[in-house]
Design a protein around this motif. Structure first.
Motif, PDB file in Angstrom:
ATOM      1  N   GLU A 138       0.827  -1.207   0.000  1.00 49.68           N
ATOM      2  CA  GLU A 138       0.000   0.000   0.000  1.00 49.68           C
ATOM      3  C   GLU A 138       0.863   1.258   0.000  1.00 49.68           C
ATOM      4  O   GLU A 138       0.597   2.217  -0.739  1.00 49.68           O
ATOM      5  CB  GLU A 138      -0.929  -0.007   1.221  1.00 49.68           C
ATOM      6  N   ALA A 139       1.918   1.271   0.803  1.00 51.41           N
ATOM      7  CA  ALA A 139       2.814   2.419   0.859  1.00 51.41           C
ATOM      8  C   ALA A 139       3.534   2.618  -0.481  1.00 51.41           C
ATOM      9  O   ALA A 139       3.647   3.742  -0.976  1.00 51.41           O
ATOM     10  CB  ALA A 139       3.828   2.252   1.976  1.00 51.41           C
ATOM     11  N   ALA A 140       4.003   1.512  -1.061  1.00 48.05           N
ATOM     12  CA  ALA A 140       4.704   1.613  -2.357  1.00 48.05           C
ATOM     13  C   ALA A 140       3.778   2.093  -3.448  1.00 48.05           C
ATOM     14  O   ALA A 140       4.144   2.936  -4.271  1.00 48.05           O
ATOM     15  CB  ALA A 140       5.307   0.262  -2.722  1.00 48.05           C
ATOM     16  N   ASP A 141       2.554   1.587  -3.472  1.00 46.94           N
ATOM     17  CA  ASP A 141       1.595   2.004  -4.496  1.00 46.94           C
ATOM     18  C   ASP A 141       1.152   3.448  -4.292  1.00 46.94           C
ATOM     19  O   ASP A 141       0.816   4.142  -5.251  1.00 46.94           O
ATOM     20  CB  ASP A 141       0.377   1.087  -4.505  1.00 46.94           C
ATOM     21  N   GLY A 142       1.170   3.942  -3.053  1.00 49.78           N
ATOM     22  CA  GLY A 142       0.794   5.324  -2.755  1.00 49.78           C
ATOM     23  C   GLY A 142       1.833   6.343  -3.185  1.00 49.78           C
ATOM     24  O   GLY A 142       1.557   7.532  -3.279  1.00 49.78           O
ATOM     25  N   CYS A 143       3.050   5.857  -3.461  1.00 47.07           N
ATOM     26  CA  CYS A 143       4.145   6.751  -3.864  1.00 47.07           C
ATOM     27  C   CYS A 143       4.174   6.991  -5.359  1.00 47.07           C
ATOM     28  O   CYS A 143       5.020   7.717  -5.852  1.00 47.07           O
ATOM     29  CB  CYS A 143       5.492   6.166  -3.426  1.00 47.07           C
ATOM     30  N   ARG A 144       3.259   6.427  -6.076  1.00 45.24           N
ATOM     31  CA  ARG A 144       3.272   6.580  -7.552  1.00 45.24           C
ATOM     32  C   ARG A 144       2.646   7.872  -7.964  1.00 45.24           C
ATOM     33  O   ARG A 144       1.806   8.445  -7.456  1.00 45.24           O
ATOM     34  CB  ARG A 144       2.516   5.434  -8.208  1.00 45.24           C
TER      35      ARG A 144
END
Length: 144
Positions: A138-144
């Motif tokens: 979730e954190a990685a996908d939120g950084c896009r």
């Protein structure tokens, strides 16, 4: 249909409970998760030195990973985005899925085969690893 453990991309291995699979549990349940979350969880379990990381199987298209867990886990499993299947020690059969380009079916296979791992993964530890994996994704996908 291909029985888990009957074929592997790397090497054939016996199914849990079969002759020659001394380290595999006689009975087990199977927790399945999306492959991305499952790979993160495997990494977390191995990196943190989890007390038990059991066999992990992938489906023919590598869309899901399955963790062998002790029998009875399915009765209380409630982790969102995953499923736990009761096998009663009979093993579990997954369908062979067609190749993306329409080629020959690909059988399920082992990411971490029996014999190279502990008999099963501790469901409490797996639950924690899956939760951490979901938060990382979730954190990685939120950084896009």
């Amino acid at each position: 249909m291909s029985e888990i453990g009957s074929q592997s991309a790397a090497r054939p291995v016996p199914a849990p409970g079969a002759a020659g699979a001394e380290s595999a549990a006689e009975a087990w349940d199977l927790v399945t998760v999306p492959v991305r979350q499952g790979l993160e969880a495997v990494d977390i379990l191995r990196r943190t030195g989890a007390p038990a990381v059991g066999p992990v199987v992938h489906d023919g298209t590598c869309d899901t990973l399955g963790f062998l867990v002790p029998p009875g886990t399915a009765a209380a499993w409630d982790v969102p985005g995953s499923a736990c299947t009761r096998t009663s020690g009979r093993g579990l059969r997954l369908p062979e899925l067609p190749e993306p380009a329409g080629g020959a079916p690909r059988p399920a296979g082992w990411l971490l085969p029996p014999g190279d791992t502990d008999p099963v993964t501790d469901p409490v530890v797996l639950r924690e690893a899956l939760g951490e994996a979901a938060r990382l994704i979730e954190a990685a996908d939120g950084c896009r």
